[in-house]
Scaffold this motif. Structure first.
Motif, PDB file in Angstrom:
ATOM      1  N   ARG A 119       4.187 -14.799 -21.886  1.00 58.99           N
ATOM      2  CA  ARG A 119       3.400 -14.485 -20.407  1.00 58.99           C
ATOM      3  C   ARG A 119       3.481 -12.934 -20.167  1.00 58.99           C
ATOM      4  NH1 ARG A 119      -0.874 -17.789 -19.148  1.00 58.99           N
ATOM      5  NH2 ARG A 119      -0.987 -16.497 -17.344  1.00 58.99           N
ATOM      6  N   PHE A 120       2.432 -12.293 -19.568  1.00 61.18           N
ATOM      7  CA  PHE A 120       2.702 -11.078 -19.368  1.00 61.18           C
ATOM      8  C   PHE A 120       3.736 -10.697 -18.325  1.00 61.18           C
ATOM      9  CE2 PHE A 120       1.369  -7.162 -16.927  1.00 61.18           C
ATOM     10  CZ  PHE A 120       1.081  -6.377 -17.782  1.00 61.18           C
ATOM     11  N   MET A 121       3.757 -11.507 -17.141  1.00 62.62           N
ATOM     12  CA  MET A 121       4.618 -11.279 -16.250  1.00 62.62           C
ATOM     13  C   MET A 121       6.000 -11.683 -16.578  1.00 62.62           C
ATOM     14  SD  MET A 121       2.651 -10.243 -13.849  1.00 62.62           S
ATOM     15  CE  MET A 121       3.752 -10.173 -12.445  1.00 62.62           C
ATOM     16  N   GLN A 122       6.135 -12.498 -17.535  1.00 66.25           N
ATOM     17  CA  GLN A 122       7.571 -12.888 -18.183  1.00 66.25           C
ATOM     18  C   GLN A 122       7.799 -11.614 -18.721  1.00 66.25           C
ATOM     19  OE1 GLN A 122       9.953 -14.955 -17.247  1.00 66.25           O
ATOM     20  NE2 GLN A 122      11.188 -15.014 -18.964  1.00 66.25           N
ATOM     21  N   ALA A 123       7.092 -11.202 -19.546  1.00 63.61           N
ATOM     22  CA  ALA A 123       7.465  -9.793 -20.218  1.00 63.61           C
ATOM     23  C   ALA A 123       8.039  -8.750 -19.402  1.00 63.61           C
ATOM     24  CB  ALA A 123       6.356  -9.199 -21.226  1.00 63.61           C
ATOM     25  N   LEU A 124       7.364  -8.502 -18.307  1.00 62.76           N
ATOM     26  CA  LEU A 124       7.798  -7.615 -17.237  1.00 62.76           C
ATOM     27  C   LEU A 124       9.232  -7.960 -16.563  1.00 62.76           C
ATOM     28  CD1 LEU A 124       4.815  -6.767 -15.045  1.00 62.76           C
ATOM     29  CD2 LEU A 124       5.498  -5.669 -17.092  1.00 62.76           C
ATOM     30  N   ARG A 125       9.322  -9.067 -16.587  1.00 65.42           N
ATOM     31  CA  ARG A 125      10.705  -9.739 -15.927  1.00 65.42           C
ATOM     32  C   ARG A 125      11.872  -9.520 -17.049  1.00 65.42           C
ATOM     33  NH1 ARG A 125      11.145 -15.984 -14.408  1.00 65.42           N
ATOM     34  NH2 ARG A 125      10.193 -15.118 -12.156  1.00 65.42           N
ATOM     35  N   LEU A 126      11.443  -9.845 -18.311  1.00 63.30           N
ATOM     36  CA  LEU A 126      12.387  -9.653 -19.449  1.00 63.30           C
ATOM     37  C   LEU A 126      12.615  -7.906 -19.447  1.00 63.30           C
ATOM     38  CD1 LEU A 126      11.155 -11.848 -22.054  1.00 63.30           C
ATOM     39  CD2 LEU A 126      13.453 -12.211 -20.865  1.00 63.30           C
ATOM     40  N   GLY A 127      11.817  -7.139 -19.388  1.00 62.43           N
ATOM     41  CA  GLY A 127      12.100  -5.782 -19.799  1.00 62.43           C
ATOM     42  C   GLY A 127      12.897  -5.081 -18.662  1.00 62.43           C
ATOM     43  N   GLU A 128      12.887  -5.485 -17.684  1.00 59.73           N
ATOM     44  CA  GLU A 128      13.576  -4.895 -16.533  1.00 59.73           C
ATOM     45  C   GLU A 128      15.211  -5.104 -16.813  1.00 59.73           C
ATOM     46  OE1 GLU A 128      12.406  -7.335 -12.930  1.00 59.73           O
ATOM     47  OE2 GLU A 128      10.536  -6.144 -12.784  1.00 59.73           O
ATOM     48  N   ASP A 183      -5.387 -13.968 -11.987  1.00 60.92           N
ATOM     49  CA  ASP A 183      -4.745 -13.825 -10.835  1.00 60.92           C
ATOM     50  C   ASP A 183      -3.063 -13.610 -11.108  1.00 60.92           C
ATOM     51  OD1 ASP A 183      -4.419 -16.245 -11.929  1.00 60.92           O
ATOM     52  OD2 ASP A 183      -4.580 -17.198  -9.925  1.00 60.92           O
ATOM     53  N   ASP A 184      -2.758 -13.149 -12.185  1.00 55.83           N
ATOM     54  CA  ASP A 184      -1.451 -12.886 -12.395  1.00 55.83           C
ATOM     55  C   ASP A 184      -0.649 -12.088 -11.509  1.00 55.83           C
ATOM     56  OD1 ASP A 184      -0.012 -14.456 -14.505  1.00 55.83           O
ATOM     57  OD2 ASP A 184      -0.329 -13.188 -15.859  1.00 55.83           O
ATOM     58  N   MET A 185      -1.294 -11.236 -10.909  1.00 57.10           N
ATOM     59  CA  MET A 185      -0.662 -10.185 -10.113  1.00 57.10           C
ATOM     60  C   MET A 185       0.016 -11.043  -8.721  1.00 57.10           C
ATOM     61  SD  MET A 185      -0.332  -7.458 -12.014  1.00 57.10           S
ATOM     62  CE  MET A 185       0.637  -6.529 -10.802  1.00 57.10           C
ATOM     63  N   HIS A 186      -0.782 -11.826  -8.226  1.00 56.65           N
ATOM     64  CA  HIS A 186      -0.490 -12.462  -6.967  1.00 56.65           C
ATOM     65  C   HIS A 186      -0.206 -13.990  -7.081  1.00 56.65           C
ATOM     66  CE1 HIS A 186      -5.082 -12.744  -7.063  1.00 56.65           C
ATOM     67  NE2 HIS A 186      -4.741 -14.011  -6.691  1.00 56.65           N
ATOM     68  N   ASN A 187      -0.323 -14.450  -8.361  1.00 55.21           N
ATOM     69  CA  ASN A 187      -0.009 -15.829  -8.665  1.00 55.21           C
ATOM     70  C   ASN A 187       0.639 -15.976 -10.059  1.00 55.21           C
ATOM     71  OD1 ASN A 187       0.203 -18.763  -8.395  1.00 55.21           O
ATOM     72  ND2 ASN A 187      -2.055 -19.001  -9.128  1.00 55.21           N
ATOM     73  N   PRO A 188       1.662 -15.392 -10.390  1.00 54.57           N
ATOM     74  CA  PRO A 188       2.245 -15.169 -11.783  1.00 54.57           C
ATOM     75  C   PRO A 188       2.734 -16.294 -12.301  1.00 54.57           C
ATOM     76  CG  PRO A 188       3.954 -14.550  -9.939  1.00 54.57           C
ATOM     77  CD  PRO A 188       2.551 -14.649  -9.354  1.00 54.57           C
ATOM     78  N   VAL A 189       2.277 -16.539 -13.604  1.00 48.13           N
ATOM     79  CA  VAL A 189       2.852 -17.469 -14.561  1.00 48.13           C
ATOM     80  C   VAL A 189       3.873 -16.759 -15.343  1.00 48.13           C
ATOM     81  CG1 VAL A 189       1.939 -19.209 -16.252  1.00 48.13           C
ATOM     82  CG2 VAL A 189       0.509 -18.559 -14.332  1.00 48.13           C
ATOM     83  N   VAL A 248      -3.497 -10.371 -23.940  1.00 49.43           N
ATOM     84  CA  VAL A 248      -5.011 -10.950 -24.192  1.00 49.43           C
ATOM     85  C   VAL A 248      -5.147 -11.836 -22.770  1.00 49.43           C
ATOM     86  CG1 VAL A 248      -4.142 -12.819 -25.527  1.00 49.43           C
ATOM     87  CG2 VAL A 248      -6.466 -12.200 -25.615  1.00 49.43           C
ATOM     88  N   LEU A 249      -6.421 -11.969 -22.215  1.00 49.92           N
ATOM     89  CA  LEU A 249      -6.448 -12.887 -21.165  1.00 49.92           C
ATOM     90  C   LEU A 249      -6.381 -14.277 -21.583  1.00 49.92           C
ATOM     91  CD1 LEU A 249      -7.499 -12.322 -18.212  1.00 49.92           C
ATOM     92  CD2 LEU A 249      -9.828 -12.833 -19.035  1.00 49.92           C
ATOM     93  N   ASP A 250      -5.852 -15.028 -20.911  1.00 46.83           N
ATOM     94  CA  ASP A 250      -5.316 -16.471 -21.232  1.00 46.83           C
ATOM     95  C   ASP A 250      -6.841 -17.473 -21.481  1.00 46.83           C
ATOM     96  OD1 ASP A 250      -6.861 -16.511 -18.721  1.00 46.83           O
ATOM     97  OD2 ASP A 250      -5.193 -17.777 -17.823  1.00 46.83           O
ATOM     98  N   LYS A 251      -8.006 -17.026 -21.404  1.00 42.50           N
ATOM     99  CA  LYS A 251      -9.049 -17.845 -21.980  1.00 42.50           C
ATOM    100  C   LYS A 251      -9.466 -17.156 -23.325  1.00 42.50           C
ATOM    101  CE  LYS A 251     -12.884 -15.214 -19.764  1.00 42.50           C
ATOM    102  NZ  LYS A 251     -13.806 -15.105 -18.671  1.00 42.50           N
TER     103      LYS A 251
END
Length: 541
Positions: free
Chosen positions: A165-174, A149-155, A123-126
């Motif tokens: 957070r979506f970007m954290q999920a990718l980091r964990l998944g790796e 802007d998560d792709m170039h300014n990840p949280v 889901v989108l943060d807003k």
């Protein structure tokens, strides 16, 4: 009856050996590798990079989030690169995607989340406050949150125990073990919700076979030499959560190696014009209302259309005059299509193989049968109007957890009853005449009168309400409501303000007419058709 001109889909699917929609991504990486797959704003992702991130997301979903094959994952995002990662990750994990309109109000989203039994949502943060408001009435256990802007300014951080957070999920998944889909052609890939005549949204059950078949049907109508796989740039403003864009602009674009330019907000015409100027695009997908808005923009004629090969129009009827104006100003042809959520969606298309016939949409895509029947189900001869029935490999399995409604929408011998009134001529071309159902089509989105009426009637000052569709130059159809009141102090502005609280934008009535009483039958049933015909007559239809 219109029958398939050739039986190619099953044979082609067997030749490819694909057993899930994710196999389209695997094939694309072998064929197109590091070529750009999707761009959105300043960000671009290649096929290889998309596959890698989708795989990481799949690992997160299975091993960290604990979701199992067959579990439902809702995705409530506009057009973003994160959307493409999420859907291919979900398919890799063997999950069932539940596409959810990010413009939904809590009133609308609650039913879809609860009915599907989704255990998690991307889901989108807003939109998180909206989800929190209804979460207790659903089975949602986890929120996977992203930002524009998560792709170039990840949280990466969050302070909520059931959020990641979506970007954290990718980091964990790796860091987690690989997964296998554990799904096959006849397993569910997607629950795509559509309106219902009772106002209750239903989930069309689309399998991997349904989606893959429709992708192959869609690409088979491209004439050899018209496009070059791996070297076309397609602008995609239609939302990917809509079934037409999901299949055509996402899955089929990956299959063909097209570089898709995702437009996050097509209502921001200045931004879209800027994207059209930035990219050397060769293909464009749109809808009648978008073509009208673009051509009205003062900078439209400064766009370079010299590389544009053609435009696809889907999701709503194309106005012939608008198509002629577009071709005159851009030099490119608009090719129209017709389909349903229940058919994955493409059924009929105007193609390079078939001559243009004014007033007709086109012919059925391969392996698709059409026939026109009367009210008793008897097939009618060419040229006579009746209900359109469809049969083919792209037709859904049925409605999620609604066996009675599934039975009602199929004939005894397995044909899907569309509820559309059409004509098939001697050459197999389809023309749509009317809709047997009361559904209203606003900018490509299905709106059912009862859905609007239920929301309107939540206002205690309104006694009765009837919603109908009227012709609209920009959106194809617009919603008009007729109301009678308990509270005579209510005016049009107050009623529309109430609607905006309970309905997403395209479902909000454009016209309101207040009457002392609404027409009824002798048994007291509100006569919607009477008001619809009256509204159309007033509009000069």
């Amino acid at each position: 009856m219109s029958t398939p001109s050739q039986s190619v889909v099953g044979a082609r699917l067997a030749e490819l050996g694909h057993t899930t929609v994710f196999d389209v991504m695997e094939q694309a990486c072998r064929d197109y590798g590091d070529k750009p797959a999707f761009s959105c704003g300043p960000d671009t992702i290649s096929f290889n990079a998309l596959r890698g991130r989708a795989d990481a997301f799949a690992r997160y979903l299975r091993h960290h989030a604990g979701l199992q094959p067959g579990d439902r994952l809702a995705i409530q995002l506009p057009n973003l690169l994160q959307y493409t990662i999420a859907i291919f990750g979900a398919l890799r994990a063997g999950l069932v995607i539940v596409n959810t309109n990010p413009q939904y109000t809590p009133y609308e989203a609650r039913h879809q989340f609860a009915d599907s039994g989704a255990k998690a949502v991307v889901v989108l943060d807003k939109l998180v406050p909206l989800v929190r408001k209804i979460q207790g009435e659903t089975q949602l256990e986890r929120l996977i949150v992203t930002s524009l802007d998560d792709m170039h300014n990840p949280v990466h951080d969050t302070d909520q125990a059931d959020e990641v957070r979506f970007m954290q999920a990718l980091r964990l998944g790796e860091q987690l073990p690989a997964v296998t889909p554990e799904r096959g052609l006849d397993d569910l890939a997607l629950l795509q919700y559509t309106g219902g005549t009772t106002g209750v949204s239903k989930g069309a059950m689309l399998t991997h076979r349904n989606i893959l078949s429709n992708v192959l049907q869609a690409v088979s109508i491209i004439k050899p030499g018209d496009v070059e796989y791996g070297n076309e740039v397609r602008v995609s403003p239609l939302p990917l959560y809509h079934i037409f864009a999901f299949t055509a602009n996402c899955i089929a674009s990956v299959f063909t190696g097209f570089h898709s330019i995702l437009i996050t907000n097509p209502r921001d015409l200045d931004g879209m014009i800027a994207d059209l100027k930035r990219h050397k695009f060769t293909l464009l997908t749109g809808i009648n209302s978008l073509f009208v808005s673009l051509m009205a923009h003062p900078e439209f004629d400064t766009i370079d259309f010299s590389r544009l090969k053609w435009v696809n129009s889907g999701g709503a009827p194309l106005n012939t005059e608008i198509a002629k104006r577009w071709q005159a100003r851009t030099g490119s042809v608009i090719r129209e299509g017709f389909g349903l959520t229940e058919t994955s969606p493409v059924v009929v298309a105007s193609t390079a193989f078939t001559p243009y016939k004014e007033g007709f949409i086109g012919k059925a895509v391969p392996d698709t049968e059409m026939k026109i029947v009367d009210d008793e189900g008897r097939e009618l001869p060419a040229g006579e109007a009746g209900e359109l029935l469809i049969r083919g490999p792209q037709v859904m399995e049925g409605y999620w957890q609604r066996p009675e409604e599934t039975e009602a929408v199929f004939s005894a011998d397995g044909w899907l009853k569309t509820g559309d009134v059409g004509v098939i001529d001697e050459e197999g071309f389809l023309k749509l005449v009317d809709r047997k159902k009361d559904m209203i089509l606003v900018s490509g989105f299905n709106v059912y009168p009862n859905d609007v009426e239920d929301a309107v009637m939540r206002h205690p000052g309104i006694r009765e309400c009837v919603a109908v569709g009227v012709l609209d130059e920009r959106t194809g159809e617009a919603i008009k409501i007729y109301v009678s009141l308990h509270d005579t102090s209510l005016d049009e502005a107050a009623i529309i303000a109430h609607c905006r609280e309970h309905l997403t934008g395209y479902k909000v009535p454009k016209h309101v007419e207040i009457r002392d009483d609404l027409p009824k039958s002798t048994v007291g049933k509100l006569l919607r058709r009477v008001l619809r015909d009256e509204a159309r007559a007033q509009a000069g239809a």
